[in-house]
Design an enzyme around this catalytic site. Structure first.
Site, PDB file in Angstrom:
ATOM      1  N   GLN A  73      -2.392   1.846 -14.439  1.00  7.00           N
ATOM      2  CA  GLN A  73      -1.364   1.246 -15.279  1.00  7.00           C
ATOM      3  C   GLN A  73      -1.784  -0.157 -15.704  1.00  7.00           C
ATOM      4  O   GLN A  73      -2.345  -0.917 -14.907  1.00  7.00           O
ATOM      5  CB  GLN A  73      -0.055   1.192 -14.492  1.00  7.00           C
ATOM      6  N   SER A 103      -4.923   3.157  -8.540  1.00  9.97           N
ATOM      7  CA  SER A 103      -3.479   3.313  -8.385  1.00  9.97           C
ATOM      8  C   SER A 103      -2.995   4.612  -9.033  1.00  9.97           C
ATOM      9  O   SER A 103      -3.312   5.702  -8.553  1.00  9.97           O
ATOM     10  CB  SER A 103      -2.770   2.083  -8.962  1.00  9.97           C
ATOM     11  N   LEU A 104      -2.277   4.506 -10.131  1.00 11.45           N
ATOM     12  CA  LEU A 104      -1.830   5.678 -10.880  1.00 11.45           C
ATOM     13  C   LEU A 104      -2.988   6.642 -11.153  1.00 11.45           C
ATOM     14  O   LEU A 104      -2.828   7.863 -11.117  1.00 11.45           O
ATOM     15  CB  LEU A 104      -1.218   5.213 -12.199  1.00 11.45           C
ATOM     16  N   ARG A 132       7.247   9.407  -9.784  1.00  5.95           N
ATOM     17  CA  ARG A 132       6.727   8.186  -9.151  1.00  5.95           C
ATOM     18  C   ARG A 132       7.117   6.946  -9.955  1.00  5.95           C
ATOM     19  O   ARG A 132       7.531   5.928  -9.385  1.00  5.95           O
ATOM     20  CB  ARG A 132       5.207   8.286  -9.041  1.00  5.95           C
ATOM     21  N   HIS A 157       2.133  -1.931  -4.768  1.00  2.00           N
ATOM     22  CA  HIS A 157       1.166  -1.907  -3.666  1.00  2.00           C
ATOM     23  C   HIS A 157       1.433  -3.012  -2.649  1.00  2.00           C
ATOM     24  O   HIS A 157       0.512  -3.634  -2.120  1.00  2.00           O
ATOM     25  CB  HIS A 157      -0.269  -1.949  -4.204  1.00  2.00           C
ATOM     26  N   GLN A 204      -0.212   4.847  -0.443  1.00  2.00           N
ATOM     27  CA  GLN A 204      -0.828   4.168  -1.584  1.00  2.00           C
ATOM     28  C   GLN A 204       0.150   3.296  -2.351  1.00  2.00           C
ATOM     29  O   GLN A 204      -0.180   2.194  -2.775  1.00  2.00           O
ATOM     30  CB  GLN A 204      -1.454   5.215  -2.520  1.00  2.00           C
TER      31      GLN A 204
END
Length: 309
Positions: free
Chosen positions: A10, A88-89, A113, A197, A246
């Site tokens: 992202q 991440s994503l 999410r 995070h 995560q």
């Protein structure tokens, strides 16, 4: 050629992403046309007339649909990864590439999410800050000292010279001031909608844990390097557990890139949009060939790049 695929996260999204791929490739169209979301994914990705693409609940499914569509295009061209990871994503796109779930499921997962992350962030005075040219240990000391004002942690270990801290705004601001005193060259606020995070995302992790109970996860067909490990997983932990972790713990992207290089890949392909991860690769393992792929022209360039090697 043994390739590592690295999927963007992202922040690299922009209106128009995927429009030329959609016009050109049946495989890309099939993925976007099959995406089941509660908004017009193609209109938001290609045009974003209402300016909502940067909102987390829209960004995440648009990005993963883009990545899954481009993965399908490359597969048709005979280009597949031996190992995958994502920022991440992007980890969901890596898992899709590994065969853990199909494209439609991946888009549904990140749509959930994105909503869960927005809800976890709602009403919080939070911030995230990129800290340049300060090592891990002194920045950790800054976070420890600033934690008297609230939660602040190193959220992203992106590459040498680039770390990101996140948490409650007052604590982040104090840690930032301390980092500057310790010699950080620059500290840049990130335009994000929450303290991603960090432990403040624990409610999103709880929501994902419940949601995953209704989702089938297949065994990966290739190695996947996980954000919260900076490594491949062993049998002591499930993929679901790692995805729950995560969302609320640090992303070890530098470690993940080093691991991918150590696994013997001959080159790394960044699946865009954007070229941020290619920049991380160049700073982390500068000898590693890397190429970014986002457009029809990039697909052709990748094919030529592989032939040259």
């Amino acid at each position: 050629m043994k390739l590592g695929f690295l999927y963007a996260g992202q922040g690299s999204q922009h209106p128009g992403m995927g429009a030329d791929l959609y016009r050109t490739f049946d495989a890309f169209r099939a993925v976007l046309d099959s995406a089941e979301v509660d908004f017009d994914l193609k209109k938001v990705s290609f045009e974003d007339p209402d300016g909502i693409l940067n909102q987390t609940r829209y960004t995440q499914p648009c990005m993963v649909a883009f990545a899954a569509g481009l993965t399908a295009v490359l597969r048709q061209e005979g280009i597949e990864p031996a190992v995958a990871a994502g920022l991440s994503l992007g980890e969901y796109s890596a898992l899709h590439a590994a065969g853990v779930f199909d494209a439609a499921t991946a888009v549904k997962l990140v749509a959930f999410r994105g909503r869960a992350m927005e809800e976890a962030a709602a009403g919080r005075e939070s911030a995230m800050m990129a800290v340049l040219n300060l090592d891990r240990a002194p920045l950790q000391a800054c976070c420890d000292e600033a934690s008297d004002l609230g939660c602040v942690v190193i959220a992203n270990y992106n590459c040498p010279g680039q770390l990101v801290i996140g948490g409650e705004k007052a604590a982040v601001e104090k840690a930032t001031a301390l980092a500057k005193e310790k010699g950080a060259r620059r500290c840049l606020p990130l335009k994000v909608s929450g303290p991603f995070h960090t432990p403040l995302m624990a409610p999103a992790g709880d929501a994902l844990r419940s949601y995953f109970q209704g989702v089938d996860f297949a065994q990966p067909q290739i190695d996947v390097i996980f954000n919260c490990l900076g490594d491949v997983k062993d049998d002591s932990v499930t993929i679901q557990d790692l995805l729950v972790r995560q969302v609320q713990s640090s992303v070890f992207m530098e470690d993940s890139i080093r691991k991918m290089a150590a696994m013997g890949v001959d080159g790394i392909v960044e699946i865009g949009p954007g070229k941020a991860l290619a920049g991380f690769v160049k700073k982390t393992v500068p000898e590693m060939p890397v190429i970014s792929v986002e457009t029809v022209e990039d697909v052709e360039a990748l094919k030529a790049w592989i032939k040259e090697r």
